[in-house]
Design an enzyme around this catalytic site. Structure first.
Site, PDB file in Angstrom:
ATOM      1  CG  ASP A 101      -2.141   0.509   1.248  1.00  0.00           C
ATOM      2  OD1 ASP A 101      -2.319   2.020   1.068  1.00  0.00           O
ATOM      3  OD2 ASP A 101      -3.366  -0.179   0.493  1.00  0.00           O
ATOM      4  CE  LYS A 177      -6.089   1.000  -0.707  1.00  0.00           C
ATOM      5  NZ  LYS A 177      -6.103   0.909   0.234  1.00  0.00           N
ATOM      6  CG  ASP A 179      -6.057   6.664  -2.146  1.00  0.00           C
ATOM      7  OD1 ASP A 179      -7.415   6.664  -2.166  1.00  0.00           O
ATOM      8  OD2 ASP A 179      -5.288   5.987  -0.657  1.00  0.00           O
ATOM      9  CD  GLU A 212     -15.137   6.817  -6.752  1.00  0.00           C
ATOM     10  OE1 GLU A 212     -15.069   5.724  -5.818  1.00  0.00           O
ATOM     11  OE2 GLU A 212     -15.010   7.713  -6.996  1.00  0.00           O
ATOM     12  N   GLY A 214     -15.826   5.045  -2.629  1.00  0.00           N
ATOM     13  CA  GLY A 214     -17.617   5.054  -3.080  1.00  0.00           C
ATOM     14  C   GLY A 214     -17.929   6.978  -3.819  1.00  0.00           C
ATOM     15  NE  ARG A 230     -12.146   1.798   0.614  1.00  0.00           N
ATOM     16  CZ  ARG A 230     -11.457   2.325   1.238  1.00  0.00           C
ATOM     17  NH1 ARG A 230     -10.399   1.680   0.900  1.00  0.00           N
ATOM     18  NH2 ARG A 230     -11.084   3.130   1.972  1.00  0.00           N
ATOM     19  CG  ASP A 234      -9.514   4.817   4.571  1.00  0.00           C
ATOM     20  OD1 ASP A 234      -9.432   4.847   3.563  1.00  0.00           O
ATOM     21  OD2 ASP A 234      -8.325   5.414   5.040  1.00  0.00           O
TER      22      ASP A 234
HETATM   23  C1  GLA Z   1      -6.355   6.224   1.794  1.00  0.00           C
HETATM   24  C2  GLA Z   1      -7.164   4.916   1.659  1.00  0.00           C
HETATM   25  C3  GLA Z   1      -6.730   3.394   2.506  1.00  0.00           C
HETATM   26  C4  GLA Z   1      -5.153   2.987   2.659  1.00  0.00           C
HETATM   27  C5  GLA Z   1      -4.648   4.692   2.608  1.00  0.00           C
HETATM   28  C6  GLA Z   1      -2.800   4.988   2.637  1.00  0.00           C
HETATM   29  O1  GLA Z   1      -6.865   6.121   2.839  1.00  0.00           O
HETATM   30  O2  GLA Z   1      -8.428   4.531   1.329  1.00  0.00           O
HETATM   31  O3  GLA Z   1      -6.953   1.912   2.034  1.00  0.00           O
HETATM   32  O4  GLA Z   1      -4.188   2.942   0.947  1.00  0.00           O
HETATM   33  O5  GLA Z   1      -4.894   6.124   1.634  1.00  0.00           O
HETATM   34  O6  GLA Z   1      -2.624   6.250   2.705  1.00  0.00           O
END
Ligand code: GLA
Length: 416
Positions: A101, A177, A179, A212, A214, A230, A234
């Site tokens: 991540d 992944k 973001d 992103e 949702g 997503r 979180d």
């Molecule tokens: C966002 C994502 C998390 C993770 C963090 C990393 O909050 O939703 O899943 O990847 O960033 O900073």
């Protein structure tokens, strides 16, 4: 790589919008049946609901560094995790992706603009990826559709999509992944397809995971862009956070299918702040909702209880069922709930879920799970090694389900 099927499926999804289930919708309603029939037709025709890059026909399974390690992740930890995955045989249960991540990259790009690993924590990224592949596993990375990743921890890919996609393909990355922090303010549905196209152009199949959280009804456009998206903010290692993510994700069930999945965020099982029953419920719901199963704990220190939950092959089989329908909630009676999902073999899986603070009996009526009450069925308990608990007609009662716990039954019609 988008194909006619993808577009066509999308249109059908949109037409079905007026049938979006309320939590109390019976799976036997006309809309539900139409959706199931259409889904089956498309599977038979070989269509995929999501981005058709050949990936994600069932939800991805693996591990991700964020929930446990956050920004303390290092190459050493990832190597130890890979070794533990193999030693414990998690790969044999389906866990294949090893995903980094945030916080793997250096704070700035090389002079030619190439993204580069943090030289202290990831001194040999290509060596690490080769090591992962040598164990028969797959490797994932994280980036962002903005100028920086969340927390401005590393450069994002906005404006560098082609360069980064090519770098990932050259490194033999299998999963990205992506973001949505530190953006230029434009809509995610404008920025996310740019990386999809860049990844596709590399010719390497790379699972594309939209993160992103949702925004902008991602379940409507996500299937044309990514292999998962997503649907929530979180998750956290707390009952309330986990269950609220499940609640948001649940109502989006019509939009998921082979090739593209709703993602209520990664697993917290084993991170320590929920009880054994709560983690079982978390895992059961994620499996029933066809969520990506990305382990988020420290696998090297996994307890026996955590291992037992994450390697229940009967429950995993619900997640990986090739019919690929996301289960839904069909009944709420105070704090007692019934969820269900149809399986490719004609059985259905029923989840009796006790959200309350004390133990409760929950009766599952066949009409709650899409079977006529007159049906005779065999009932198998998926959390008790799929033992048959009996033959029933009309209903079955799960006794004394603990607070925040579930009973998960596979229900098989039998001819009388
Ligand atoms: C966002 C994502 C998390 C993770 C963090 C990393 O909050 O939703 O899943 O990847 O960033 O900073």
């Amino acid at each position: 790589m988008e194909n006619d099927n993808g577009v066509c499926n999308m249109m059908i999804m949109l037409e079905l919008n007026h049938c979006m289930p309320s939590p109390a919708l019976s799976p036997a309603s006309p809309c539900r049946e139409m959706f199931v029939t259409l889904s089956i037709s498309f599977l038979v025709l070989g269509g995929a609901i999501g981005l058709d890059n050949g990936l994600g026909k069932t939800p991805p399974m693996g591990w991700n560094s964020w929930n446990h390690f956050n920004c303390t992740i290092t190459e050493k930890i990832v190597r130890a995790t890979v070794t533990a995955i193999i030693e414990k045989g998690l790969d044999k249960h389906g866990y294949k992706y090893v995903n980094l991540d945030n916080c793997w990259a250096a704070s700035s790009r090389a002079s030619d603009g190439t993204i580069q690993p943090n030289p202290t924590t990831f001194p040999d990224m290509k060596g690490l990826i080769d090591f992962v592949h040598s164990k028969g596993l797959k490797f994932g990375l994280y980036s962002d559709a903005g100028y920086y990743t969340c927390g401005k921890r590393q450069p994002g890919s906005l404006g560098y999509e082609t360069k980064d996609a090519n770098t990932y393909a050259e490194w033999e990355v299998d999963y990205l992944k992506y973001d949505n922090c530190e953006t230029d303010g434009s809509k995610p549905e404008v920025r996310y397809p740019v990386m999809r196209d860049a990844l596709n152009k590399t010719g390497r199949p790379i699972f594309y995971s939209l993160c992103e959280t949702g925004k902008d009804n991602v379940s409507l456009w996500g299937p044309k862009v990514g292999n998962s998206w997503r649907t929530t903010r979180d998750i956290g290692d707390y009952w309330d956070k986990m269950i609220s993510r499940a609640d948001v994700n649940a109502d989006l069930w019509p939009y998921a299918g082979p090739g593209g999945w709703n993602d209520p965020d990664m697993l917290e099982v084993g991170n320590g702040n929920m009880t054994f029953e709560e983690y079982k419920t978390h895992f059961s719901l994620w499996c029933l909702m066809k969520a990506p199963l990305l382990i988020g704990c420290d696998i090297t220190k996994m307890s026996d209880d955590t291992f037992k939950i994450l390697t229940n092959d009967h429950v995993i089989a619900v997640n990986q069922d090739p019919l690929g329908i996301q289960g839904n909630r069909t009944k709420q009676d105070g704090t007692n709930e019934i969820w269900q999902v149809p399986m490719k073999d004609g059985t259905r899986v029923a989840l009796a879920f006790n959200r309350g603070d004390s133990a409760s009996d929950i009766t599952i009526q066949w009409t709650d799970i899409g079977f006529p009450n007159s049906a005779s069925v065999n009932v198998y308990d998926l959390w008790d090694d799929k033992k048959m608990i009996g033959k029933f007609t009309g209903s079955v009662t799960a006794k004394a389900i603990p607070s925040h716990g579930v009973a998960m039954y596979q229900v098989e019609p039998v001819s009388t």
